[in-house]
Design an enzyme around this catalytic site. Sequence first.
Site, short mmCIF file in Angstrom:
data_model
loop_
_atom_site.label_atom_id
_atom_site.label_comp_id
_atom_site.label_asym_id
_atom_site.label_seq_id
_atom_site.Cartn_x
_atom_site.Cartn_y
_atom_site.Cartn_z
N HIS A 188 44.91 70.90 -40.99
CA HIS A 188 45.94 70.41 -41.49
C HIS A 188 46.39 71.51 -42.77
CE1 HIS A 188 48.22 66.68 -43.22
NE2 HIS A 188 48.36 67.73 -44.33
N GLU A 189 45.72 72.18 -43.35
CA GLU A 189 46.41 73.23 -44.30
C GLU A 189 46.76 74.20 -43.47
OE1 GLU A 189 46.97 72.16 -47.15
OE2 GLU A 189 45.59 70.85 -47.25
N HIS A 192 50.28 73.43 -42.27
CA HIS A 192 51.49 73.67 -43.06
C HIS A 192 51.86 75.09 -43.42
CE1 HIS A 192 51.80 69.48 -43.89
NE2 HIS A 192 50.62 69.31 -44.45
N HIS A 233 55.63 66.94 -42.29
CA HIS A 233 55.31 65.82 -41.65
C HIS A 233 56.73 65.25 -40.94
CE1 HIS A 233 52.31 64.73 -44.81
NE2 HIS A 233 51.76 65.37 -44.03
#
Length: 686
Positions: free
Chosen positions: A370-371, A374, A380
């Site tokens: 997830h990190e 980004h 999102h």
Amino acid sequence: MKIQDRSLLIFLVLGILKSDAFNTRVKRHAPIRFQRSTRQSVVHFEFLDQEYVVDLEPNHSTFHENFKVFTQDGPQIVPRDEYIGTVREPRAGRAVLTQLEENVYIGSLYFVDDTLHLEPSYPHQLSDDLGPVVGYFESDLDLNLDLSAMPVRNQVSFRRANPFLKHRRAIAIPSDRRKDVLNVKRNRCTLKLVADYSFYSIFGKNNTGIVTKFLVNMIARVNEIYTPINWDVGKEDDISGRGRFQNMGFSIKEIKVLDRPNASDSHYNSYSRIWEVERLLREFAFAEGSKDFCLVHLVTARTFREVATLGLAYVSYKKWDETAGGICSKQETFNGRVAYINVLLSTSFANSEQSTYPLITKEIDIVVSHEYGHAWGATHDPTIDSDDPDVEECSPNDQNGGKYLMSQYAQKGYDANNVLFSPCSRKLIRDVLIGKWESCFQEEMTSFCGNGIVEDGEECDNGVDTDNEFNCCDKFCRLAVGAKCSPLNHICCTPTCQFHNSTHVCLPGDSLLCKADAVCNGFSGECPSAPPVRDGQECLEGGECLNGVCLPFCEKMSIGKKSCICEDLELSCRLCCRDYNGTCAPVPGHVYLRDGVRCSKGSCRDRKCVNEVVDNVRNYFLITFQTTGGVLEFIKTHIVVIAIIFFTLIFVGIYKIVKYGENFTEKVTHKTAGGCRSVFVKADVN
């Protein structure tokens, strides 16, 4: 959160945590009993009364060619015991394993319908020793994290027909263009991983080698998520002289293990201090941010003042003149201190109001992936209730394929879009890759004879085998005289280097996957595709076999509908099917989904859909306004820009006043001269 907010700081927050830790999240688990193999390239183990056999090869692609390990005392030599492999039994799959010590492995086995995770038991206080390894399937988890980013059917590459034939998959590019498409080679975001003292002492058991192996296996698992993705889907006509953005992943260039805490309370490795996560990341950027790496990642086992925070990263932007952050970031100056903010952090410990506990392998994969996402530029997808113009395309409802992978809400994967990146996500990351891959991405470690992969120009490759159990393949990766194949590369090959006969079962069938036994054909080393079982036979989750494919429950011939998740929260935890007219509705009989199964906005618990994962988003520039000191720091850092803006506003104001005075004088002159039949026209200064 709307996409147009262009957020730069992403918090991955665990919304609801359970207090009974491992046994609550892992409904079924068992110890792993590894067996000694006579061949270095094969590992055997038992799990839940089944024997697993995995053929291994060295995992080179996770490492940079200049990979180094450091502690606070200087460089260290750590043996490389990282492997990728092919699961031979009990069914076909792909493996990412790391050897912690003799006959002790950790990692993951990826199957077409599930994933088996192997991890040490000591972080969860299931054992005090390094040796015991606990295993569990993803299907037996009840997590409070978004599972949508993990490998699923369309993201993990399998070669079911022939799990032994491990030819490298090359992107189809004409040879006359290969020299011009550097990104086909420069496909790895180089990493510096920094393990602080908390991680070293808790997860590493005060051992640099164990810490290193933990981190390498973690990145290898993350690569299983990233490398299959084609970021140019639908945009192949716009490649314009470069190769396709596929097989883009990570390689570790440096690991820094902090084997003792820092005495300074302000240092990011201070063990006594409880940090605010923003402040910790900022101090880490000052100390470790560097232009020599694509990303610099702090791996910790500490908890933060902000309850339930698991990670923090700066989002990358596609242009260098935009705000710094994420991959390949430029240098920034803050209050006279220079920093590169290509940094992120993640913790391996969850912190709720009730308790703290270590994350399991699955959860760590989600947090890190997830990190990193980004840091590559992904935000999102817009929520359904937003006014974003892309909401219909990037967050469709269930009737139009369901939410995409980067949805704010977790998805189980029933709908087609649940395993795909939305057009919004693909565009954001693709734009960042276009603008930055050439500046800091580097070449994946090249292959060679001896890596266990049959590549162009090779007839065989024995890989890590150093014994002479098989003499089918020589050290130059050529078949020996009289040999037709190598059993290390071809499943339909005998120990005497000949093809198996047409009765030899090369791939055992799996009725749950609607596949019967596959047998060799007698004239090839490859294993033919497995034939289907009879139609109508029951398969996974109450489904039904048809032409060798397991149809979900709703798509059974007797039902004739499509699987879906009811968007109504009151119905979201009931088994739902979609009619041909597009209506998603519960099946008769009040059949409820089990706890942990994904629903419209999280996962089911006690027949209710619970919202679990939230990303709290803030703009990077707002960090400096958190306190009075932050305001002063911002002013000092941007004094030149502020001065220019200030004097520009003064100049514009003076100009407007002068112009107003001139216009007023002109009007008065014209009015007073009217009686003399003369008109005085004042020259326009404009």
